[in-house]
Design a protein around this motif. Structure first.
Motif, PDB file in Angstrom:
ATOM      1  N   ILE A 138       4.002 -17.009  -5.841  1.00  0.00           N
ATOM      2  CA  ILE A 138       5.264 -16.702  -6.512  1.00  0.00           C
ATOM      3  C   ILE A 138       6.370 -16.667  -5.462  1.00  0.00           C
ATOM      4  N   LEU A 139       7.449 -17.413  -5.753  1.00  0.00           N
ATOM      5  CA  LEU A 139       8.629 -17.418  -4.896  1.00  0.00           C
ATOM      6  C   LEU A 139       9.843 -17.141  -5.760  1.00  0.00           C
ATOM      7  N   LEU A 140      10.482 -16.005  -5.523  1.00  0.00           N
ATOM      8  CA  LEU A 140      11.701 -15.646  -6.241  1.00  0.00           C
ATOM      9  C   LEU A 140      12.897 -16.207  -5.481  1.00  0.00           C
ATOM     10  N   LEU A 193       2.075 -22.837  -7.230  1.00  0.00           N
ATOM     11  CA  LEU A 193       3.291 -22.101  -6.894  1.00  0.00           C
ATOM     12  C   LEU A 193       4.198 -22.016  -8.111  1.00  0.00           C
ATOM     13  N   CYS A 194       4.795 -20.846  -8.320  1.00  0.00           N
ATOM     14  CA  CYS A 194       5.836 -20.642  -9.327  1.00  0.00           C
ATOM     15  C   CYS A 194       7.111 -20.253  -8.595  1.00  0.00           C
ATOM     16  N   ILE A 195       8.135 -21.060  -8.787  1.00  0.00           N
ATOM     17  CA  ILE A 195       9.446 -20.807  -8.199  1.00  0.00           C
ATOM     18  C   ILE A 195      10.322 -20.271  -9.323  1.00  0.00           C
ATOM     19  N   ILE A 196      10.861 -19.077  -9.149  1.00  0.00           N
ATOM     20  CA  ILE A 196      11.595 -18.422 -10.226  1.00  0.00           C
ATOM     21  C   ILE A 196      13.032 -18.150  -9.789  1.00  0.00           C
ATOM     22  N   GLU A 197      13.971 -18.928 -10.369  1.00  0.00           N
ATOM     23  CA  GLU A 197      15.390 -18.669 -10.157  1.00  0.00           C
ATOM     24  C   GLU A 197      15.842 -17.583 -11.126  1.00  0.00           C
ATOM     25  N   LEU A 208       2.117  -7.157  -7.504  1.00  0.00           N
ATOM     26  CA  LEU A 208       1.746  -8.534  -7.177  1.00  0.00           C
ATOM     27  C   LEU A 208       2.381  -8.933  -5.847  1.00  0.00           C
ATOM     28  N   ASN A 209       1.769  -9.857  -5.178  1.00  0.00           N
ATOM     29  CA  ASN A 209       2.331 -10.379  -3.939  1.00  0.00           C
ATOM     30  C   ASN A 209       3.233 -11.564  -4.251  1.00  0.00           C
ATOM     31  N   TYR A 210       4.407 -11.579  -3.653  1.00  0.00           N
ATOM     32  CA  TYR A 210       5.336 -12.679  -3.849  1.00  0.00           C
ATOM     33  C   TYR A 210       6.304 -12.751  -2.672  1.00  0.00           C
ATOM     34  N   HIS A 211       6.973 -13.877  -2.590  1.00  0.00           N
ATOM     35  CA  HIS A 211       8.009 -14.085  -1.585  1.00  0.00           C
ATOM     36  C   HIS A 211       9.367 -14.015  -2.269  1.00  0.00           C
ATOM     37  N   THR A 212      10.379 -13.678  -1.499  1.00  0.00           N
ATOM     38  CA  THR A 212      11.752 -13.669  -2.005  1.00  0.00           C
ATOM     39  C   THR A 212      12.636 -14.454  -1.038  1.00  0.00           C
ATOM     40  N   ILE A 224      19.947 -16.560  -1.187  1.00  0.00           N
ATOM     41  CA  ILE A 224      20.919 -17.517  -0.667  1.00  0.00           C
ATOM     42  C   ILE A 224      22.313 -17.008  -1.023  1.00  0.00           C
ATOM     43  N   VAL A 225      23.152 -16.858  -0.019  1.00  0.00           N
ATOM     44  CA  VAL A 225      24.529 -16.430  -0.229  1.00  0.00           C
ATOM     45  C   VAL A 225      25.442 -17.565   0.204  1.00  0.00           C
ATOM     46  N   ASN A 226      26.273 -18.020  -0.713  1.00  0.00           N
ATOM     47  CA  ASN A 226      27.251 -19.058  -0.426  1.00  0.00           C
ATOM     48  C   ASN A 226      28.542 -18.371  -0.007  1.00  0.00           C
ATOM     49  N   THR A 227      28.888 -18.495   1.268  1.00  0.00           N
ATOM     50  CA  THR A 227      30.091 -17.830   1.782  1.00  0.00           C
ATOM     51  C   THR A 227      31.339 -18.671   1.557  1.00  0.00           C
ATOM     52  N   GLY A 228      31.149 -19.901   1.091  1.00  0.00           N
ATOM     53  CA  GLY A 228      32.267 -20.830   0.952  1.00  0.00           C
ATOM     54  C   GLY A 228      32.283 -21.832   2.094  1.00  0.00           C
ATOM     55  N   GLU A 229      31.940 -21.385   3.287  1.00  0.00           N
ATOM     56  CA  GLU A 229      31.883 -22.272   4.452  1.00  0.00           C
ATOM     57  C   GLU A 229      30.459 -22.712   4.757  1.00  0.00           C
ATOM     58  N   TYR A 230      29.502 -21.834   4.503  1.00  0.00           N
ATOM     59  CA  TYR A 230      28.093 -22.125   4.765  1.00  0.00           C
ATOM     60  C   TYR A 230      27.254 -21.219   3.876  1.00  0.00           C
ATOM     61  N   ARG A 231      25.940 -21.401   3.951  1.00  0.00           N
ATOM     62  CA  ARG A 231      25.024 -20.563   3.174  1.00  0.00           C
ATOM     63  C   ARG A 231      24.177 -19.735   4.123  1.00  0.00           C
ATOM     64  N   GLU A 232      24.013 -18.482   3.786  1.00  0.00           N
ATOM     65  CA  GLU A 232      23.134 -17.593   4.533  1.00  0.00           C
ATOM     66  C   GLU A 232      21.847 -17.456   3.723  1.00  0.00           C
ATOM     67  N   VAL A 233      20.729 -17.752   4.354  1.00  0.00           N
ATOM     68  CA  VAL A 233      19.442 -17.742   3.672  1.00  0.00           C
ATOM     69  C   VAL A 233      18.523 -16.739   4.358  1.00  0.00           C
ATOM     70  N   SER A 234      17.873 -15.920   3.544  1.00  0.00           N
ATOM     71  CA  SER A 234      16.835 -15.030   4.078  1.00  0.00           C
ATOM     72  C   SER A 234      15.565 -15.246   3.276  1.00  0.00           C
ATOM     73  N   PHE A 235      14.426 -15.159   3.946  1.00  0.00           N
ATOM     74  CA  PHE A 235      13.125 -15.376   3.321  1.00  0.00           C
ATOM     75  C   PHE A 235      12.162 -14.289   3.774  1.00  0.00           C
ATOM     76  N   ASP A 236      11.465 -13.661   2.814  1.00  0.00           N
ATOM     77  CA  ASP A 236      10.380 -12.730   3.147  1.00  0.00           C
ATOM     78  C   ASP A 236       9.178 -13.059   2.310  1.00  0.00           C
TER      79      ASP A 236
END
Length: 135
Positions: free
Chosen positions: A26-28, A100-104, A116-120, A123-135
């Motif tokens: 699972i990926l949120l 894999l289930c990808i859930i937007e 349950l175990n899952y990843h998160t 994504i933050v769109n700042t307007g100039e670029y995107r900040e991405v974090s993954f756990d």
């Protein structure tokens, strides 16, 4: 893990480092409209060997893709108003029968994932670029 996305090609670096870290089925995906959730999914599935055309499941709610490792289901829960609607689409069956289930827009279902175990990925769109974090 944190990333900055300045160009569409930068998604490849994110995918390259995330694929070995995918330990759960699972990926949120969290992020505002236009943040790049579906673009990330396109890169991910291509790198998982899918030959399918990857589109946003905004209206279909779930899209199914074939990969070398098995089925991937891509959900968009944005239009679902409550947990009953999530169960009505049969999400548990998808979770039980996928590589894999990808859930937007997972917020309507997130509490049900307790235990349950899952990843998160956020994504933050700042307007100039995107900040991405993954756990």
């Amino acid at each position: 893990m944190n990333y900055s996305i300045n160009t569409i090609e930068d998604w490849q670096e994110v995918v390259d480092s995330i694929i070995p870290e995918l330990k759960h089925n699972i990926l949120l995906l969290k992020g505002n409209l236009g943040a790049g959730k579906t673009t990330f999914t396109q890169f991910l599935l291509k790198n998982m060997g899918s030959k399918d055309e990857v589109n946003s499941p905004t209206y279909s709610i779930v899209n199914e893709y074939n990969t070398e490792k098995g089925k991937v289901y891509h959900f968009d829960l944005y239009r679902l108003k409550n947990i009953e609607e999530v169960y009505d689409i049969g999400i548990e069956e998808y979770l039980d029968n996928s590589f894999l289930c990808i859930i937007e827009w997972p917020e309507v279902y997130e509490e049900e994932l307790y235990g349950l175990n899952y990843h998160t990925m956020s994504i933050v769109n700042t307007g100039e670029y995107r900040e991405v974090s993954f756990d």
